[in-house]
Motif scaffolding. Structure first.
Motif, PDB file in Angstrom:
ATOM      1  N   LEU A  76      25.381  54.748  42.763  1.00  0.00           N
ATOM      2  CA  LEU A  76      26.814  54.675  42.457  1.00  0.00           C
ATOM      3  C   LEU A  76      27.626  55.606  43.351  1.00  0.00           C
ATOM      4  CD1 LEU A  76      26.494  54.459  38.587  1.00  0.00           C
ATOM      5  CD2 LEU A  76      27.449  52.689  40.081  1.00  0.00           C
ATOM      6  N   VAL A  77      27.133  56.805  43.594  1.00  0.00           N
ATOM      7  CA  VAL A  77      27.854  57.744  44.462  1.00  0.00           C
ATOM      8  C   VAL A  77      27.883  57.218  45.893  1.00  0.00           C
ATOM      9  CG1 VAL A  77      27.799  60.064  45.462  1.00  0.00           C
ATOM     10  CG2 VAL A  77      27.425  59.765  43.015  1.00  0.00           C
ATOM     11  N   GLU A  78      26.740  56.719  46.375  1.00  0.00           N
ATOM     12  CA  GLU A  78      26.678  56.211  47.747  1.00  0.00           C
ATOM     13  C   GLU A  78      27.528  54.963  47.953  1.00  0.00           C
ATOM     14  OE1 GLU A  78      22.475  55.808  48.522  1.00  0.00           O
ATOM     15  OE2 GLU A  78      22.341  57.870  49.263  1.00  0.00           O
ATOM     16  N   ALA A  79      27.839  54.232  46.876  1.00  0.00           N
ATOM     17  CA  ALA A  79      28.680  53.033  46.990  1.00  0.00           C
ATOM     18  C   ALA A  79      30.129  53.379  47.286  1.00  0.00           C
ATOM     19  CB  ALA A  79      28.582  52.207  45.711  1.00  0.00           C
ATOM     20  N   LYS A  80      30.506  54.644  47.123  1.00  0.00           N
ATOM     21  CA  LYS A  80      31.843  55.135  47.468  1.00  0.00           C
ATOM     22  C   LYS A  80      32.974  54.315  46.843  1.00  0.00           C
ATOM     23  CE  LYS A  80      30.167  57.222  51.630  1.00  0.00           C
ATOM     24  NZ  LYS A  80      30.047  57.223  53.057  1.00  0.00           N
ATOM     25  N   GLY A  81      32.847  54.070  45.536  1.00  0.00           N
ATOM     26  CA  GLY A  81      33.908  53.384  44.819  1.00  0.00           C
ATOM     27  C   GLY A  81      33.787  51.874  44.758  1.00  0.00           C
ATOM     28  N   ARG A  82      32.845  51.312  45.505  1.00  0.00           N
ATOM     29  CA  ARG A  82      32.656  49.859  45.469  1.00  0.00           C
ATOM     30  C   ARG A  82      31.941  49.460  44.180  1.00  0.00           C
ATOM     31  NH1 ARG A  82      30.207  51.078  50.171  1.00  0.00           N
ATOM     32  NH2 ARG A  82      28.283  50.175  49.407  1.00  0.00           N
ATOM     33  N   VAL A  83      32.203  48.254  43.698  1.00  0.00           N
ATOM     34  CA  VAL A  83      31.531  47.731  42.511  1.00  0.00           C
ATOM     35  C   VAL A  83      30.117  47.313  42.890  1.00  0.00           C
ATOM     36  CG1 VAL A  83      31.511  45.902  40.775  1.00  0.00           C
ATOM     37  CG2 VAL A  83      33.685  46.909  41.494  1.00  0.00           C
ATOM     38  N   LEU A  84      29.160  47.742  42.084  1.00  0.00           N
ATOM     39  CA  LEU A  84      27.771  47.303  42.243  1.00  0.00           C
ATOM     40  C   LEU A  84      27.428  46.433  41.040  1.00  0.00           C
ATOM     41  CD1 LEU A  84      26.045  50.617  43.421  1.00  0.00           C
ATOM     42  CD2 LEU A  84      26.816  48.695  44.816  1.00  0.00           C
ATOM     43  N   SER A  85      27.012  45.210  41.309  1.00  0.00           N
ATOM     44  CA  SER A  85      26.672  44.306  40.214  1.00  0.00           C
ATOM     45  C   SER A  85      25.387  44.772  39.533  1.00  0.00           C
ATOM     46  CB  SER A  85      26.480  42.879  40.744  1.00  0.00           C
ATOM     47  OG  SER A  85      25.294  42.806  41.520  1.00  0.00           O
ATOM     48  N   ARG A  86      25.171  44.305  38.318  1.00  0.00           N
ATOM     49  CA  ARG A  86      23.936  44.625  37.604  1.00  0.00           C
ATOM     50  C   ARG A  86      22.737  44.152  38.416  1.00  0.00           C
ATOM     51  NH1 ARG A  86      27.743  43.742  33.859  1.00  0.00           N
ATOM     52  NH2 ARG A  86      27.863  45.187  32.115  1.00  0.00           N
ATOM     53  N   THR A 142      19.111  46.847  30.618  1.00  0.00           N
ATOM     54  CA  THR A 142      18.559  48.028  31.274  1.00  0.00           C
ATOM     55  C   THR A 142      19.635  48.840  31.986  1.00  0.00           C
ATOM     56  OG1 THR A 142      16.444  46.928  31.559  1.00  0.00           O
ATOM     57  CG2 THR A 142      16.881  48.802  32.995  1.00  0.00           C
ATOM     58  N   VAL A 143      20.423  48.192  32.812  1.00  0.00           N
ATOM     59  CA  VAL A 143      21.446  48.903  33.579  1.00  0.00           C
ATOM     60  C   VAL A 143      22.475  49.513  32.624  1.00  0.00           C
ATOM     61  CG1 VAL A 143      23.283  48.689  35.303  1.00  0.00           C
ATOM     62  CG2 VAL A 143      21.126  47.472  35.623  1.00  0.00           C
ATOM     63  N   ASP A 144      22.902  48.735  31.634  1.00  0.00           N
ATOM     64  CA  ASP A 144      23.907  49.220  30.680  1.00  0.00           C
ATOM     65  C   ASP A 144      23.409  50.455  29.924  1.00  0.00           C
ATOM     66  OD1 ASP A 144      25.379  46.962  31.450  1.00  0.00           O
ATOM     67  OD2 ASP A 144      24.556  45.757  29.823  1.00  0.00           O
ATOM     68  N   VAL A 145      22.159  50.425  29.513  1.00  0.00           N
ATOM     69  CA  VAL A 145      21.577  51.565  28.784  1.00  0.00           C
ATOM     70  C   VAL A 145      21.576  52.806  29.667  1.00  0.00           C
ATOM     71  CG1 VAL A 145      19.409  52.479  27.841  1.00  0.00           C
ATOM     72  CG2 VAL A 145      20.183  50.188  27.210  1.00  0.00           C
ATOM     73  N   LEU A 157      33.173  56.547  35.601  1.00  0.00           N
ATOM     74  CA  LEU A 157      32.103  55.556  35.684  1.00  0.00           C
ATOM     75  C   LEU A 157      32.614  54.291  34.997  1.00  0.00           C
ATOM     76  CD1 LEU A 157      29.335  54.829  36.612  1.00  0.00           C
ATOM     77  CD2 LEU A 157      28.389  56.145  34.742  1.00  0.00           C
ATOM     78  N   ILE A 158      33.189  53.427  35.798  1.00  0.00           N
ATOM     79  CA  ILE A 158      33.967  52.289  35.320  1.00  0.00           C
ATOM     80  C   ILE A 158      33.098  51.042  35.161  1.00  0.00           C
ATOM     81  CG2 ILE A 158      35.970  50.814  35.815  1.00  0.00           C
ATOM     82  CD1 ILE A 158      36.654  53.810  35.523  1.00  0.00           C
ATOM     83  N   THR A 159      33.240  50.392  33.991  1.00  0.00           N
ATOM     84  CA  THR A 159      32.624  49.093  33.763  1.00  0.00           C
ATOM     85  C   THR A 159      33.600  48.047  34.270  1.00  0.00           C
ATOM     86  OG1 THR A 159      31.524  49.897  31.774  1.00  0.00           O
ATOM     87  CG2 THR A 159      31.694  47.500  32.035  1.00  0.00           C
ATOM     88  N   VAL A 160      33.155  47.213  35.197  1.00  0.00           N
ATOM     89  CA  VAL A 160      33.982  46.126  35.704  1.00  0.00           C
ATOM     90  C   VAL A 160      33.466  44.862  35.029  1.00  0.00           C
ATOM     91  CG1 VAL A 160      34.800  44.889  37.733  1.00  0.00           C
ATOM     92  CG2 VAL A 160      34.310  47.339  37.880  1.00  0.00           C
ATOM     93  N   LYS A 161      34.230  44.408  34.049  1.00  0.00           N
ATOM     94  CA  LYS A 161      33.797  43.315  33.171  1.00  0.00           C
ATOM     95  C   LYS A 161      33.262  42.123  33.955  1.00  0.00           C
ATOM     96  CE  LYS A 161      35.111  40.790  29.102  1.00  0.00           C
ATOM     97  NZ  LYS A 161      36.011  40.638  28.010  1.00  0.00           N
ATOM     98  N   SER A 162      32.113  41.645  33.538  1.00  0.00           N
ATOM     99  CA  SER A 162      31.420  40.482  34.112  1.00  0.00           C
ATOM    100  C   SER A 162      30.892  40.726  35.522  1.00  0.00           C
ATOM    101  CB  SER A 162      32.311  39.240  34.117  1.00  0.00           C
ATOM    102  OG  SER A 162      32.699  38.922  32.801  1.00  0.00           O
ATOM    103  N   LEU A 163      31.063  41.933  36.058  1.00  0.00           N
ATOM    104  CA  LEU A 163      30.586  42.195  37.412  1.00  0.00           C
ATOM    105  C   LEU A 163      29.530  43.293  37.446  1.00  0.00           C
ATOM    106  CD1 LEU A 163      33.861  42.020  39.525  1.00  0.00           C
ATOM    107  CD2 LEU A 163      32.007  40.364  39.437  1.00  0.00           C
ATOM    108  N   GLY A 164      29.891  44.475  37.005  1.00  0.00           N
ATOM    109  CA  GLY A 164      28.954  45.584  37.103  1.00  0.00           C
ATOM    110  C   GLY A 164      29.641  46.914  36.888  1.00  0.00           C
ATOM    111  N   TYR A 165      29.338  47.879  37.763  1.00  0.00           N
ATOM    112  CA  TYR A 165      29.849  49.233  37.603  1.00  0.00           C
ATOM    113  C   TYR A 165      30.293  49.800  38.940  1.00  0.00           C
ATOM    114  CZ  TYR A 165      27.618  49.016  33.061  1.00  0.00           C
ATOM    115  OH  TYR A 165      27.265  48.651  31.792  1.00  0.00           O
TER     116      TYR A 165
END
Length: 181
Positions: free
Chosen positions: A118-128, A146-149, A165-173
């Protein structure tokens, strides 16, 4: 460690929780191996600290592949020289340590790998799916939490970044940058 849930004398879940509490074994990779395959059982296993969860019957080749993938990810983190810094959050990949405002934060191997991703993504959304492939080494399994937990556990252990640590609905984090939400 490959850990069965049904052990003589002590439940495997209790043993895993004990391993996570002990500073000497806290970062030990743990793969739970069990006949209990319900979603609730898998979630509990991951919540107490397992890095992976394999349900019986299983293929020995798959188990070996999962262990190798876990060890590869650990080796990659050990090879990292540079620390990642995000405000008061410091991640030392070579030492596999995390500090918040100078204080140590104890994470499991999977929590650590998830935080780094998540840190290395530099603000980009990473899907589950991307997170499962990058952190756990396998493709998305429909219905897995698993990812959500693990994201919830990161929020609990690092309350200072929980709001970012933002949840992007239907996409990821995504992990929002300082001042962005």
């Amino acid at each position: 460690m490959i850990l069965d849930l049904q052990l003589p004398g002590m439940d495997g879940l209790a043993l895993c929780a004990e391993l996570r509490r002990d500073k000497r074994t806290r970062a030990l990779p743990v793969v739970m191996l069990t006949a209990r395959g319900d979603e609730a059982d898998r979630v509990v296993g991951l919540e107490v600290g397992a890095d992976d969860y394999v349900v019986k019957p299983f293929s020995p080749k798959e188990l070996v592949a999962r262990v190798r993938a876990l060890l590869r990810r650990l080796d990659r983190h050990e090879d990292e020289e540079a620390s990642l810094v995000l405000g008061p959050l410091e991640i030392d990949g070579a030492r596999h340590t995390v500090r918040w405002q100078g204080q140590p934060v104890h994470l499991t191997a999977k929590e650590f790998a998830l935080l780094v991703a998540l840190v290395e993504a530099k603000g980009r959304v990473l899907s589950r799916q991307v997170l499962l492939e990058q952190v756990w080494g396998y493709s998305y399994a429909e219905g897995t939490r698993t990812v959500d937990v693990h994201v919830r556990r990161l929020r609990e252990k690092l309350p200072g970044i929980a709001g970012r640590l933002i949840t992007v609905k239907s996409l990821g984090y995504r992990l929002a940058r300082e001042g962005e939400e």
